[in-house]
Design a protein around this motif. Structure first.
Motif, PDB file in Angstrom:
ATOM      1  N   ALA A  61      25.024 -12.351 -26.802  1.00 53.11           N
ATOM      2  CA  ALA A  61      26.120 -11.528 -27.312  1.00 53.11           C
ATOM      3  C   ALA A  61      27.377 -11.819 -26.527  1.00 53.11           C
ATOM      4  O   ALA A  61      27.326 -12.227 -25.357  1.00 53.11           O
ATOM      5  CB  ALA A  61      25.776 -10.049 -27.185  1.00 53.11           C
ATOM      6  N   LEU A  62      28.513 -11.593 -27.174  1.00 46.61           N
ATOM      7  CA  LEU A  62      29.793 -11.555 -26.460  1.00 46.61           C
ATOM      8  C   LEU A  62      30.097 -10.098 -26.152  1.00 46.61           C
ATOM      9  O   LEU A  62      30.001  -9.244 -27.034  1.00 46.61           O
ATOM     10  CB  LEU A  62      30.919 -12.136 -27.320  1.00 46.61           C
ATOM     11  N   CYS A  63      30.477  -9.833 -24.913  1.00 46.10           N
ATOM     12  CA  CYS A  63      30.785  -8.465 -24.506  1.00 46.10           C
ATOM     13  C   CYS A  63      31.573  -8.519 -23.204  1.00 46.10           C
ATOM     14  O   CYS A  63      31.602  -9.539 -22.540  1.00 46.10           O
ATOM     15  CB  CYS A  63      29.503  -7.650 -24.310  1.00 46.10           C
ATOM     16  N   PRO A  64      32.216  -7.415 -22.810  1.00 51.20           N
ATOM     17  CA  PRO A  64      32.865  -7.378 -21.501  1.00 51.20           C
ATOM     18  C   PRO A  64      31.811  -7.243 -20.405  1.00 51.20           C
ATOM     19  O   PRO A  64      30.678  -6.823 -20.665  1.00 51.20           O
ATOM     20  CB  PRO A  64      33.751  -6.129 -21.578  1.00 51.20           C
ATOM     21  N   LEU A  65      32.172  -7.598 -19.190  1.00 49.04           N
ATOM     22  CA  LEU A  65      31.225  -7.511 -18.083  1.00 49.04           C
ATOM     23  C   LEU A  65      30.720  -6.078 -17.891  1.00 49.04           C
ATOM     24  O   LEU A  65      29.579  -5.870 -17.453  1.00 49.04           O
ATOM     25  CB  LEU A  65      31.868  -8.010 -16.792  1.00 49.04           C
ATOM     26  N   GLU A  66      31.552  -5.094 -18.250  1.00 53.97           N
ATOM     27  CA  GLU A  66      31.136  -3.700 -18.100  1.00 53.97           C
ATOM     28  C   GLU A  66      29.869  -3.391 -18.907  1.00 53.97           C
ATOM     29  O   GLU A  66      29.085  -2.507 -18.540  1.00 53.97           O
ATOM     30  CB  GLU A  66      32.234  -2.730 -18.562  1.00 53.97           C
ATOM     31  N   SER A  67      29.671  -4.113 -20.017  1.00 50.89           N
ATOM     32  CA  SER A  67      28.464  -3.885 -20.815  1.00 50.89           C
ATOM     33  C   SER A  67      27.211  -4.267 -20.030  1.00 50.89           C
ATOM     34  O   SER A  67      26.159  -3.640 -20.188  1.00 50.89           O
ATOM     35  CB  SER A  67      28.524  -4.682 -22.119  1.00 50.89           C
ATOM     36  N   ILE A  68      27.328  -5.293 -19.184  1.00 51.37           N
ATOM     37  CA  ILE A  68      26.197  -5.685 -18.348  1.00 51.37           C
ATOM     38  C   ILE A  68      25.828  -4.523 -17.426  1.00 51.37           C
ATOM     39  O   ILE A  68      24.654  -4.159 -17.291  1.00 51.37           O
ATOM     40  CB  ILE A  68      26.531  -6.928 -17.512  1.00 51.37           C
ATOM     41  N   MET A  69      26.856  -3.927 -16.809  1.00 52.10           N
ATOM     42  CA  MET A  69      26.627  -2.783 -15.925  1.00 52.10           C
ATOM     43  C   MET A  69      25.989  -1.634 -16.690  1.00 52.10           C
ATOM     44  O   MET A  69      25.051  -0.986 -16.218  1.00 52.10           O
ATOM     45  CB  MET A  69      27.952  -2.325 -15.310  1.00 52.10           C
ATOM     46  N   SER A  70      26.493  -1.379 -17.868  1.00 50.71           N
ATOM     47  CA  SER A  70      26.016  -0.266 -18.680  1.00 50.71           C
ATOM     48  C   SER A  70      24.546  -0.426 -19.020  1.00 50.71           C
ATOM     49  O   SER A  70      23.756   0.514 -18.893  1.00 50.71           O
ATOM     50  CB  SER A  70      26.861  -0.164 -19.953  1.00 50.71           C
ATOM     51  N   TYR A  71      24.150  -1.623 -19.452  1.00 50.73           N
ATOM     52  CA  TYR A  71      22.769  -1.833 -19.869  1.00 50.73           C
ATOM     53  C   TYR A  71      21.805  -1.863 -18.690  1.00 50.73           C
ATOM     54  O   TYR A  71      20.636  -1.476 -18.813  1.00 50.73           O
ATOM     55  CB  TYR A  71      22.654  -3.104 -20.718  1.00 50.73           C
ATOM     56  N   GLN A  72      22.277  -2.299 -17.541  1.00 51.00           N
ATOM     57  CA  GLN A  72      21.402  -2.328 -16.374  1.00 51.00           C
ATOM     58  C   GLN A  72      21.189  -0.941 -15.763  1.00 51.00           C
ATOM     59  O   GLN A  72      20.269  -0.751 -14.968  1.00 51.00           O
ATOM     60  CB  GLN A  72      21.958  -3.274 -15.310  1.00 51.00           C
ATOM     61  N   THR A  73      22.061   0.023 -16.123  1.00 45.58           N
ATOM     62  CA  THR A  73      21.994   1.340 -15.476  1.00 45.58           C
ATOM     63  C   THR A  73      21.705   2.486 -16.439  1.00 45.58           C
ATOM     64  O   THR A  73      21.755   3.646 -16.049  1.00 45.58           O
ATOM     65  CB  THR A  73      23.314   1.647 -14.740  1.00 45.58           C
ATOM     66  N   LYS A  74      21.416   2.175 -17.702  1.00 44.87           N
ATOM     67  CA  LYS A  74      21.132   3.271 -18.629  1.00 44.87           C
ATOM     68  C   LYS A  74      19.753   3.860 -18.343  1.00 44.87           C
ATOM     69  O   LYS A  74      18.991   3.334 -17.519  1.00 44.87           O
ATOM     70  CB  LYS A  74      21.290   2.817 -20.071  1.00 44.87           C
ATOM     71  N   SER A  75      19.419   4.967 -18.996  1.00 44.87           N
ATOM     72  CA  SER A  75      18.183   5.693 -18.671  1.00 44.87           C
ATOM     73  C   SER A  75      16.949   4.802 -18.797  1.00 44.87           C
ATOM     74  O   SER A  75      16.007   4.912 -18.008  1.00 44.87           O
ATOM     75  CB  SER A  75      18.050   6.919 -19.573  1.00 44.87           C
ATOM     76  N   LYS A  76      16.966   3.908 -19.775  1.00 47.07           N
ATOM     77  CA  LYS A  76      15.916   2.896 -19.878  1.00 47.07           C
ATOM     78  C   LYS A  76      16.583   1.537 -19.718  1.00 47.07           C
ATOM     79  O   LYS A  76      17.033   0.947 -20.696  1.00 47.07           O
ATOM     80  CB  LYS A  76      15.198   3.004 -21.227  1.00 47.07           C
ATOM     81  N   PRO A  77      16.701   1.031 -18.482  1.00 45.91           N
ATOM     82  CA  PRO A  77      17.500  -0.171 -18.215  1.00 45.91           C
ATOM     83  C   PRO A  77      17.021  -1.390 -19.009  1.00 45.91           C
ATOM     84  O   PRO A  77      15.834  -1.542 -19.305  1.00 45.91           O
ATOM     85  CB  PRO A  77      17.309  -0.395 -16.711  1.00 45.91           C
ATOM     86  N   PHE A  78      17.997  -2.230 -19.350  1.00 52.79           N
ATOM     87  CA  PHE A  78      17.716  -3.502 -20.016  1.00 52.79           C
ATOM     88  C   PHE A  78      18.338  -4.614 -19.176  1.00 52.79           C
ATOM     89  O   PHE A  78      19.457  -4.479 -18.679  1.00 52.79           O
ATOM     90  CB  PHE A  78      18.303  -3.499 -21.433  1.00 52.79           C
ATOM     91  N   ASP A  79      17.631  -5.713 -19.044  1.00 55.54           N
ATOM     92  CA  ASP A  79      18.014  -6.769 -18.086  1.00 55.54           C
ATOM     93  C   ASP A  79      19.093  -7.726 -18.610  1.00 55.54           C
ATOM     94  O   ASP A  79      18.971  -8.943 -18.485  1.00 55.54           O
ATOM     95  CB  ASP A  79      16.772  -7.545 -17.641  1.00 55.54           C
ATOM     96  N   LEU A  80      20.153  -7.177 -19.171  1.00 56.83           N
ATOM     97  CA  LEU A  80      21.267  -7.991 -19.659  1.00 56.83           C
ATOM     98  C   LEU A  80      21.966  -8.663 -18.482  1.00 56.83           C
ATOM     99  O   LEU A  80      22.129  -8.066 -17.408  1.00 56.83           O
ATOM    100  CB  LEU A  80      22.259  -7.101 -20.410  1.00 56.83           C
ATOM    101  N   ILE A  81      22.384  -9.910 -18.673  1.00 49.47           N
ATOM    102  CA  ILE A  81      23.074 -10.643 -17.618  1.00 49.47           C
ATOM    103  C   ILE A  81      24.111 -11.569 -18.239  1.00 49.47           C
ATOM    104  O   ILE A  81      23.918 -12.073 -19.349  1.00 49.47           O
ATOM    105  CB  ILE A  81      22.058 -11.451 -16.764  1.00 49.47           C
ATOM    106  N   ALA A  82      25.225 -11.772 -17.545  1.00 47.56           N
ATOM    107  CA  ALA A  82      26.270 -12.690 -18.019  1.00 47.56           C
ATOM    108  C   ALA A  82      25.929 -14.112 -17.591  1.00 47.56           C
ATOM    109  O   ALA A  82      25.586 -14.348 -16.430  1.00 47.56           O
ATOM    110  CB  ALA A  82      27.621 -12.280 -17.449  1.00 47.56           C
ATOM    111  N   ILE A  83      26.021 -15.051 -18.538  1.00 51.86           N
ATOM    112  CA  ILE A  83      25.705 -16.449 -18.215  1.00 51.86           C
ATOM    113  C   ILE A  83      26.925 -17.361 -18.290  1.00 51.86           C
ATOM    114  O   ILE A  83      26.855 -18.520 -17.872  1.00 51.86           O
ATOM    115  CB  ILE A  83      24.579 -16.990 -19.118  1.00 51.86           C
ATOM    116  N   ALA A  84      28.042 -16.850 -18.794  1.00 54.57           N
ATOM    117  CA  ALA A  84      29.289 -17.626 -18.825  1.00 54.57           C
ATOM    118  C   ALA A  84      30.444 -16.702 -19.175  1.00 54.57           C
ATOM    119  O   ALA A  84      30.272 -15.758 -19.952  1.00 54.57           O
ATOM    120  CB  ALA A  84      29.221 -18.765 -19.845  1.00 54.57           C
TER     121      ALA A  84
END
Length: 301
Positions: A61-84
């Motif tokens: 997906a394209l998203c701002p870096l803040e989305s990575i933070m959001s998904y890693q810290t939500k109640s059920k975390p998801f391992d989203l990471i920026a690759i470029a």
């Protein structure tokens, strides 16, 4: 062929030109890849790009870096990471029409801001107002995401967050005068937007495919840098009807001006990411003690 899907963050625009060229000119095929680019208008932005990754509907997906933070810290975390990161400089700004009499961010106090309802977004804009000497008393409203720019054009709201290589060109084409406030000018060390994101598991399991994808995408972006007129023609065939009359060559040139050096395309500066994360943590906007190193990797570039 290896099949990959990437969800765009917005309707087709100049930010996406590298993907479009890589598809059109066969750069992905050269890497044994069949890439499908998902336009958010297909579901009227009902599901965000990052959510599509979490649901398994797309690979990236394209998203701002803040989305990575959001998904890693939500109640059920998801391992989203920026690759470029697509760009080495921030192409965004908070804007309002000049006829609103707003001279600096502090004048946005008690006005209406059209928000995309992204994590940290409203707090960032309010803090910019405070950093300029205001109180951060901003009324945030949440229109249909694809209608926000129209709301600015029609004078329904005072301000919003735009890309200066797209909506700003639209405004210029329509003789609409805008006032721009860049975050870095008001003490906010904003990070990368947009980034290409995927799950950490996929980054490990499909390392070779992702490396090939990023290599072909880079080739697409730098083709646009060298051939802005041809890139604009490719883009014209993909943008919504209302955008076909835009100065698309100018949007390409503004976009490609911040690609950085070709050999380092996509790479993210650890110090810059750490500075933005620390800023959010200092303001108690991010309270999960995230480490900047968990948010991104440059290893696939």
């Amino acid at each position: 062929m290896n099949h990959l899907k990437i969800a765009l963050d917005w309707t087709p625009n100049a930010n996406h030109i590298g993907f479009f060229i890589a598809k059109k000119l066969g750069y992905y095929n050269e890497k044994n890849l069949e890439v499908k680019v998902i336009d958010p208008t297909l579901d009227n932005y009902a599901v965000t790009p990052a959510k599509k990754v979490e649901l398994g509907d797309v690979d990236m997906a394209l998203c701002p870096l803040e989305s990575i933070m959001s998904y890693q810290t939500k109640s059920k975390p998801f391992d989203l990471i920026a690759i470029a990161a697509l760009f080495q400089e921030d192409l965004s700004a908070i804007v309002c029409k000049t006829n609103r009499g707003i001279q600096s961010p502090k004048d946005l106090d008690h006005t209406t801001y059209a928000s995309y309802d992204a994590r940290y977004e409203d707090a960032i804009v309010k803090q910019m107002i405070k950093n300029d000497g205001g109180n951060g008393m901003l009324k945030c409203v949440y229109p249909d995401k694809l209608k926000i720019w129209e709301a600015i054009e029609n004078g329904e709201i005072e301000s919003t967050w735009i890309f200066t290589n797209w909506e700003a060109v639209q405004a210029e084409d329509n003789n609409m005068s805008l006032k721009y406030f860049k975050l870095k000018d008001y003490g906010i060390p904003y990070s990368y937007s947009p980034v290409i994101a995927c799950s950490q598991r996929m980054a490990a399991d499909k390392e070779n495919e992702l490396k090939a994808f990023l290599s072909a995408t880079k080739k697409g972006f730098f083709y646009a840098l060298e051939n802005p007129s041809k890139a604009a023609e490719i883009l014209k065939s993909l943008v919504p009807e209302k955008d076909k009359k835009m100065n698309l060559k100018k949007t390409i040139e503004l976009t490609c001006a911040v690609l950085g050096e070709q050999e380092h395309w996509g790479k993210m500066n650890p110090d810059g990411i750490k500075e933005f994360l620390n800023w959010l943590q200092d303001l108690k906007l991010e309270q999960h003690h995230l480490k900047s190193s968990s948010l991104f990797t440059n290893e696939l570039l």
